[in-house]
Scaffold this active site. Structure first.
Site, short mmCIF file in Angstrom:
data_model
loop_
_atom_site.label_atom_id
_atom_site.label_comp_id
_atom_site.label_asym_id
_atom_site.label_seq_id
_atom_site.Cartn_x
_atom_site.Cartn_y
_atom_site.Cartn_z
N ARG A 1 55.24 115.65 68.15
CA ARG A 1 55.40 115.60 66.69
C ARG A 1 54.46 116.57 65.99
O ARG A 1 54.76 117.10 64.92
CB ARG A 1 55.15 114.18 66.17
CG ARG A 1 56.05 113.13 66.78
CD ARG A 1 57.51 113.51 66.68
NE ARG A 1 58.39 112.45 67.19
CZ ARG A 1 58.75 112.32 68.46
NH1 ARG A 1 58.31 113.16 69.38
NH2 ARG A 1 59.55 111.33 68.84
N ARG B 1 33.95 99.12 59.06
CA ARG B 1 34.45 100.47 58.75
C ARG B 1 34.42 101.45 59.91
O ARG B 1 34.94 102.56 59.80
CB ARG B 1 33.63 101.07 57.60
CG ARG B 1 32.18 101.33 57.98
CD ARG B 1 31.27 101.57 56.80
NE ARG B 1 29.90 101.83 57.25
CZ ARG B 1 29.07 100.90 57.69
NH1 ARG B 1 29.44 99.64 57.76
NH2 ARG B 1 27.85 101.22 58.09
N LYS C 1 26.48 103.67 70.39
CA LYS C 1 27.75 104.11 69.81
C LYS C 1 28.37 105.24 70.63
O LYS C 1 29.60 105.30 70.78
CB LYS C 1 27.54 104.56 68.37
CG LYS C 1 27.22 103.40 67.45
CD LYS C 1 27.01 103.86 66.01
CE LYS C 1 26.65 102.66 65.15
NZ LYS C 1 26.39 103.07 63.76
N VAL D 1 19.60 114.13 67.43
CA VAL D 1 19.58 115.60 67.41
C VAL D 1 18.33 116.08 66.66
O VAL D 1 18.11 115.70 65.51
CB VAL D 1 20.87 116.16 66.77
CG1 VAL D 1 20.79 117.67 66.65
CG2 VAL D 1 22.07 115.76 67.61
N ASP E 1 24.28 110.44 59.09
CA ASP E 1 24.02 109.62 57.92
C ASP E 1 22.77 110.09 57.18
O ASP E 1 22.20 109.36 56.40
CB ASP E 1 23.85 108.15 58.36
CG ASP E 1 22.72 107.98 59.37
OD1 ASP E 1 22.10 108.99 59.74
OD2 ASP E 1 22.46 106.84 59.78
N PHE F 1 20.30 113.69 55.64
CA PHE F 1 20.29 115.12 55.31
C PHE F 1 19.35 115.94 56.19
O PHE F 1 19.54 117.14 56.33
CB PHE F 1 20.02 115.32 53.82
CG PHE F 1 21.28 115.11 53.02
CD1 PHE F 1 22.23 116.10 52.94
CD2 PHE F 1 21.52 113.90 52.40
CE1 PHE F 1 23.42 115.90 52.25
CE2 PHE F 1 22.70 113.68 51.70
CZ PHE F 1 23.65 114.69 51.63
N THR G 1 19.23 115.78 59.42
CA THR G 1 20.08 116.24 60.53
C THR G 1 21.11 117.24 60.03
O THR G 1 21.40 118.23 60.70
CB THR G 1 20.77 115.05 61.21
OG1 THR G 1 19.79 114.04 61.49
CG2 THR G 1 21.42 115.47 62.53
N CYS H 1 23.22 126.53 50.43
CA CYS H 1 23.76 127.07 49.17
C CYS H 1 24.18 125.93 48.25
O CYS H 1 23.96 125.97 47.04
CB CYS H 1 25.01 127.92 49.42
SG CYS H 1 24.79 129.46 50.30
N CYS I 1 24.29 104.82 52.78
CA CYS I 1 25.17 103.65 52.84
C CYS I 1 24.38 102.35 52.79
O CYS I 1 24.87 101.31 52.40
CB CYS I 1 25.99 103.68 54.11
SG CYS I 1 27.08 105.08 54.12
ZN ZN Z 1 23.63 129.49 52.25
#
Ligand code: ZN
Length: 357
Positions: free
Chosen positions: A26, A85, A100, A124, A144, A146, A148, A188, A203
């Site tokens: 499909r 969720r 997880k 990470v 979750d 910023f 990372t 940016c 969250c």
């Molecule tokens: Zn940039």
């Protein structure tokens, strides 16, 4: 000709004879993809950093679509509060406190056993980002936080690798496919002064509902399919934001920042590790302790704690125990997540006392 025979003849004309492609028939019929696109997809690879709500839904869509090689990286374990969720996990995973990444790998294998799926239980960091993300055609944001995201952005810009930013809080979410040198990068977009409030909500402070994470994951996965199937010309190149509660949707053109630290000046402060603290906030009322370059003997630690009269819950990946009003989860790489406090001093003290330095 009966309908069955007509359908059979139609199938033999439209679809490839290769039975491997029956699964994707499909998707191949969709003109944006086609047989060539499917072949490219099967030969492509993607790494998903963070396998919470958005990461799990994105991983599921890409595994089903036939991305040939998928890696899912996550530092945390499944809890009951995730099930509302996070589409790849069930009550058994939460009861067993499975990481997880391990639970996701098992579930993704059941969805598509014909692709290569790898689950990595790790946080990470500047030290391991190259080892974990290098060699993949595309990096996807399921994180979750910023810290990372900016680390991914630094890595992706330096390596000239596309990556897709995605985030959701409350009923609101946004996503933006970043192609270094072509589009704006995350720095940016977000290092502008007016971006401040966006960086603070998580969250765990404002909550989140399932529909927005699945919507954002779908938008992210669609851009991923375009990139991985060789249809970059179909990328819309815009930042999409949506609120499923108010119904407000926006598609915003983002210009590159001529002064951008990352994609213009090539100052990779997150990659250099200058922005990585040893203890970080990790959700509501919890902190993560980053003890690295050590390998913990969980069985030995479990025995030590049991002798001290502390009840321990353990699986192959982690060990969990409670002291006073705190709960500590310790991973084999030496990391620990402390619940019950956001005080770095408490975290350090409990870690030193029960796990050792
Ligand atoms: Zn940039």
């Amino acid at each position: 000709m009966g309908r069955g025979a007509w359908l059979a003849s139609k199938r033999s004309i439209v679809l490839p004879i290769n039975p491997v492609f029956e699964r994707y028939s499909r998707q191949i019929l969709f003109s944006g993809m086609g047989e060539e696109g499917q072949r490219k997809l099967l030969a492509s690879s993607a790494v998903i950093v963070g396998c919470g709500a958005i990461g799990a839904s994105t991983a599921q869509l890409l595994a089903r679509a036939g991305v040939g090689r998928l890696r899912v990286i996550d530092r945390d374990f499944v809890e009951y509060s995730n099930l509302q969720r996070q589409a790849l996990f069930d009550e058994n995973d939460a009861r067993d406190s499975l990481p997880k990444a391990a639970a996701a790998k098992r579930k993704l294998r059941q969805l598509n056993s014909e692709i290569d799926i790898d689950g990595v239980v790790a946080d990470v960091t500047p030290q391991n980002v190259a080892e974990l993300l290098d060699g993949f055609d595309l990096i996807l944001d399921g994180t979750d936080n910023f810290d990372t995201r900016f680390l991914i952005n630094d890595f992706a810009v330096e390596a000239a690798r596309p990556w897709i930013y995605a985030a959701a809080v409350g009923s609101y979410g946004l996503t933006f496919a970043i192609r270094p040198g072509v589009t704006a990068c995350l720095a940016c977009v977000l290092e502008a002064p007016e971006a401040g409030s966006l960086l603070e909500e998580t969250c765990d402070t404002v909550g989140v509902i399932g529909p927005i994470v699945n919507l954002v994951a779908s938008l992210e996965a669609a851009e991923a399919l375009k990139i991985l199937s060789g249809h970059a010309e179909a990328l819309h190149g815009r930042l999409l934001s949506c609120d499923v509660w108010s119904g407000k949707m926006q598609s915003i053109a983002i210009l590159r920042d001529a002064q951008c630290r990352a994609c213009v000046s090539h100052e990779f402060s997150y990659l250099d590790g200058k922005s990585q603290p040893h203890i970080t906030l990790c959700g509501r009322d919890s902190v993560q302790i980053h003890e690295r370059r050590r390998s913990l003997d969980l069985a030995g630690l479990a025995e030590k704690l049991s002798v001290a009269g502390i009840a321990v819950k353990k699986n192959d990946f982690l060990l969990k125990f409670a002291v006073a009003s705190y709960e500590l989860t310790v991973f084999t790489d030496g990391r620990a997540i402390l619940k019950g406090s956001t005080d770095p001093a408490v975290a350090r003290s409990l870690y030193a006392r029960y796990i050792g330095t």
